[in-house]
Scaffold this active site. Structure first.
Site, PDB file in Angstrom:
ATOM      1  N   LYS A 148       0.838  -1.134  -0.046  1.00 20.05           N
ATOM      2  CA  LYS A 148      -0.117   0.051   0.051  1.00 20.05           C
ATOM      3  C   LYS A 148       0.922   1.128  -0.065  1.00 20.05           C
ATOM      4  O   LYS A 148       0.612   2.201  -0.920  1.00 20.05           O
ATOM      5  CB  LYS A 148      -1.083  -0.063   1.179  1.00 20.05           C
ATOM      6  N   ARG A 160      -9.537   0.581   8.841  1.00 18.70           N
ATOM      7  CA  ARG A 160      -8.977  -0.813   9.158  1.00 18.70           C
ATOM      8  C   ARG A 160     -10.165  -1.539   9.934  1.00 18.70           C
ATOM      9  O   ARG A 160      -9.955  -2.584  10.343  1.00 18.70           O
ATOM     10  CB  ARG A 160      -7.708  -0.716  10.108  1.00 18.70           C
ATOM     11  N   ARG A 201      11.284  -5.938   4.895  1.00 21.49           N
ATOM     12  CA  ARG A 201      11.125  -4.547   4.764  1.00 21.49           C
ATOM     13  C   ARG A 201      12.400  -3.571   5.348  1.00 21.49           C
ATOM     14  O   ARG A 201      12.501  -3.784   6.714  1.00 21.49           O
ATOM     15  CB  ARG A 201       9.683  -4.123   5.116  1.00 21.49           C
ATOM     16  N   ARG A 249      11.300  -2.093  11.179  1.00 20.08           N
ATOM     17  CA  ARG A 249      10.254  -1.677  12.117  1.00 20.08           C
ATOM     18  C   ARG A 249      10.304  -2.699  13.185  1.00 20.08           C
ATOM     19  O   ARG A 249      10.207  -3.803  12.965  1.00 20.08           O
ATOM     20  CB  ARG A 249       9.100  -1.477  11.507  1.00 20.08           C
ATOM     21  N   ARG A 301       0.054  -9.439  13.484  1.00 20.69           N
ATOM     22  CA  ARG A 301      -0.614  -8.342  12.376  1.00 20.69           C
ATOM     23  C   ARG A 301      -1.616  -9.104  11.606  1.00 20.69           C
ATOM     24  O   ARG A 301      -2.678  -8.477  10.908  1.00 20.69           O
ATOM     25  CB  ARG A 301       0.593  -7.607  11.850  1.00 20.69           C
TER      26      ARG A 301
HETATM   27  P1  ADP Z   1       2.111  -1.866   3.060  1.00 15.32           P
HETATM   28  O1  ADP Z   1       2.327  -0.270   3.283  1.00 15.32           O
HETATM   29  O2  ADP Z   1       0.818  -2.432   2.454  1.00 15.32           O
HETATM   30  O3  ADP Z   1       2.416  -2.514   4.444  1.00 15.32           O
HETATM   31  P2  ADP Z   1       4.813  -1.950   1.654  1.00 15.32           P
HETATM   32  O4  ADP Z   1       4.564  -0.734   0.655  1.00 15.32           O
HETATM   33  O5  ADP Z   1       5.478  -1.204   2.893  1.00 15.32           O
HETATM   34  O6  ADP Z   1       3.345  -2.458   2.184  1.00 15.32           O
HETATM   35  O7  ADP Z   1       5.596  -3.016   1.047  1.00 15.32           O
HETATM   36  C1  ADP Z   1       6.040  -4.105   2.041  1.00 15.32           C
HETATM   37  C2  ADP Z   1       7.268  -4.734   1.434  1.00 15.32           C
HETATM   38  O8  ADP Z   1       7.212  -5.263   0.413  1.00 15.32           O
HETATM   39  C3  ADP Z   1       8.478  -3.537   1.527  1.00 15.32           C
HETATM   40  O9  ADP Z   1       9.663  -4.169   1.685  1.00 15.32           O
HETATM   41  C4  ADP Z   1       8.430  -3.278  -0.150  1.00 15.32           C
HETATM   42  O10 ADP Z   1       9.777  -2.714  -0.799  1.00 15.32           O
HETATM   43  C5  ADP Z   1       7.834  -4.632  -0.697  1.00 15.32           C
HETATM   44  N1  ADP Z   1       7.124  -4.779  -2.034  1.00 15.32           N
HETATM   45  C6  ADP Z   1       6.047  -3.718  -2.248  1.00 15.32           C
HETATM   46  N2  ADP Z   1       5.519  -3.860  -3.169  1.00 15.32           N
HETATM   47  C7  ADP Z   1       6.001  -5.178  -3.614  1.00 15.32           C
HETATM   48  C8  ADP Z   1       5.895  -5.769  -4.883  1.00 15.32           C
HETATM   49  N3  ADP Z   1       5.010  -5.877  -5.720  1.00 15.32           N
HETATM   50  N4  ADP Z   1       6.984  -6.648  -5.228  1.00 15.32           N
HETATM   51  C9  ADP Z   1       7.938  -7.235  -4.331  1.00 15.32           C
HETATM   52  N5  ADP Z   1       8.097  -6.429  -3.112  1.00 15.32           N
HETATM   53  C10 ADP Z   1       7.236  -5.670  -2.824  1.00 15.32           C
HETATM   54  P1  AMP Z   2       1.044   0.305   9.270  1.00 12.49           P
HETATM   55  O1  AMP Z   2       2.063   1.099   9.037  1.00 12.49           O
HETATM   56  O2  AMP Z   2      -0.310   0.405   8.583  1.00 12.49           O
HETATM   57  O3  AMP Z   2       1.308  -1.230   9.056  1.00 12.49           O
HETATM   58  O4  AMP Z   2       0.382   0.231  10.857  1.00 12.49           O
HETATM   59  C1  AMP Z   2       1.080  -0.069  11.868  1.00 12.49           C
HETATM   60  C2  AMP Z   2       0.240  -0.173  12.978  1.00 12.49           C
HETATM   61  O5  AMP Z   2      -0.217   0.953  13.500  1.00 12.49           O
HETATM   62  C3  AMP Z   2      -0.742  -1.003  13.087  1.00 12.49           C
HETATM   63  O6  AMP Z   2      -0.293  -2.510  13.225  1.00 12.49           O
HETATM   64  C4  AMP Z   2      -1.923  -0.805  14.050  1.00 12.49           C
HETATM   65  O7  AMP Z   2      -1.227  -0.940  15.452  1.00 12.49           O
HETATM   66  C5  AMP Z   2      -1.557   0.768  13.951  1.00 12.49           C
HETATM   67  N1  AMP Z   2      -2.671   1.351  12.898  1.00 12.49           N
HETATM   68  C6  AMP Z   2      -2.362   1.745  11.696  1.00 12.49           C
HETATM   69  N2  AMP Z   2      -3.507   2.141  11.309  1.00 12.49           N
HETATM   70  C7  AMP Z   2      -4.629   1.886  11.992  1.00 12.49           C
HETATM   71  C8  AMP Z   2      -6.000   1.824  12.019  1.00 12.49           C
HETATM   72  N3  AMP Z   2      -6.672   2.542  10.889  1.00 12.49           N
HETATM   73  N4  AMP Z   2      -6.671   1.620  12.949  1.00 12.49           N
HETATM   74  C9  AMP Z   2      -6.009   0.902  14.072  1.00 12.49           C
HETATM   75  N5  AMP Z   2      -4.739   0.858  14.129  1.00 12.49           N
HETATM   76  C10 AMP Z   2      -3.868   1.266  12.980  1.00 12.49           C
END
Ligand code: ADP
Ligand code: AMP
Length: 217
Positions: free
Chosen positions: A13, A86, A125, A158, A169
C-alpha cells in the site's frame, strides 16, 4: 478526491501510494506513518498507541478516527488513504465524516495477496524513519546497504516487522480488517481488486489503469 487503498500489511500500500499521489496530485495519508510520527514526537496519542502497535493489534477506533479526520481536513479532502479504515466502524465513520463535508469516496482499491508472500515482504522490509522511503532486502535494495537513496538516512527494520509480531498483524487483519472490503461491497461501492503479487511496476500499472477507466465512465 478520496481514494481508499485496502490490503493486508505488506501488500504494498505504501509503495503504491507514493506513486499514485505523484500522478493524481493527492496527499498520501498513511495512518501507520502518522502514528509513528506521534510516537517519535512523544505525544499523548503516540504514548497511547505504542502498546497496541508493538503487539500487532489495532489502536482503538476513536483515537484513529479523530486523528484521520484531522489529517483529511488538512489535506483539503484530496488524499489517498493508506491503512485506514481498518475496521467496519472506522469505514462507517469515514463515510459520515466525508458526507458532512459534501464528499464521498471516489475509488476503493484492494490489493490482493496471499499470506505466504506477505511474511517475506514484511520481515525483509527496511524503512527510512527520516523521509519514509521503503525498501526490501531482496527485491528493492537501496544502492548502499542500510542507507536511504533519497535522503542518506539510516535504514531500520520496524519493530513490528519482526516475525512474531508479523504473525499477529496478519491475524488482526483477518479478524478485523478483511471485513472492510465486504462493508464497501455491501454499500454498493465498486471494489477495484488488484493482483498485488506482481512486480511493483506491474501493480502500479494495474492500479492506474483501473483508476483511469473509472474516471472515463
Ligand atoms: P504496506 O504499506 O501495505 O504495509 P509496503 O508498501 O511497505 O506495504 O511494502 C512491504 C514490503 O514489500 C516493502 O519492503 C516493499 O519494498 C515490498 N514490496 C512492495 N510491493 C512489492 C511488490 N509488488 N513486489 C515485491 N516487493 C514489494
Ligand atoms: P501500518 O504502518 O499501516 O502497518 O500500521 C502499523 C500499526 O499502526 C498497526 O499494526 C496498528 O497497530 C496501527 N494502525 C495503523 N492504522 C490503524 C488503523 N486504521 N486502525 C487501528 N490501528 C492502526
Amino acid at each position: 478526491m478520496v481514494i481508499v487503498l485496502l490490503g493486508p500489511p505488506g501488500a504494498g500500500k505504501g509503495t503504491q501510494c507514493k506513486r499514485i499521489v505523484e500522478k493524481y496530485k493527492l496527499v498520501h495519508l498513511s495512518s501507520g506513518d502518522i502514528l509513528r510520527g506521534h510516537r517519535a514526537n512523544g505525544t499523548e496519542l503516540g504514548k497511547k498507541a505504542a502498546e497496541f502497535m508493538d503487539a500487532g493489534k489495532l489502536v482503538p477506533d476513536q483515537l484513529i478516527i479523530e486523528m484521520m479526520a484531522g489529517a483529511i481536513e488538512s489535506a483539503g479532502g484530496n488524499c489517498v488513504l493508506d491503512g485506514f479504515p481498518r475496521t467496519v466502524v472506522q469505514a462507517a465513520e469515514l463515510d459520515k465524516e466525508l458526507s458532512r463535508k459534501g464528499q464521498k469516496i471516489d475509488a476503493v482499491v484492494n490489493l490482493v495477496i496471499d499470506d505466504g508472500v506477505i511474511e517475506n515482504r514484511l520481515t525483509g522490509r527496511r524503512s527510512c524513519p527520516a523521509c519514509g522511503a521503503v525498501y526490501h532486502i531482496d527485491t528493492l535494495k537501496s544502492k548502499v546497504e542500510g542507507v536511504c537513496d533519497k535522503c542518506g538516512g539510516k535504514l531500520v527494520q520496524r519493530t513490528d516487522d519482526k516475525p512474531e509480531v508479523v504473525k499477529q498483524r496478519l491475524a488482526t487483519y483477518h479478524q478485523q480488517t478483511a471485513a472492510v472490503v465486504g462493508y464497501y461491497a455491501d454499500n454498493g461501492r465498486k471494489i477495484l481488486d488488484i493482483d498485488a503479487e506482481k512486480s511493483v511496476d506491474e501493480v502500479t500499472s494495474l492500479v492506474i489503469d483501473k483508476l483511469d477507466s473509472l474516471a472515463a465512465v
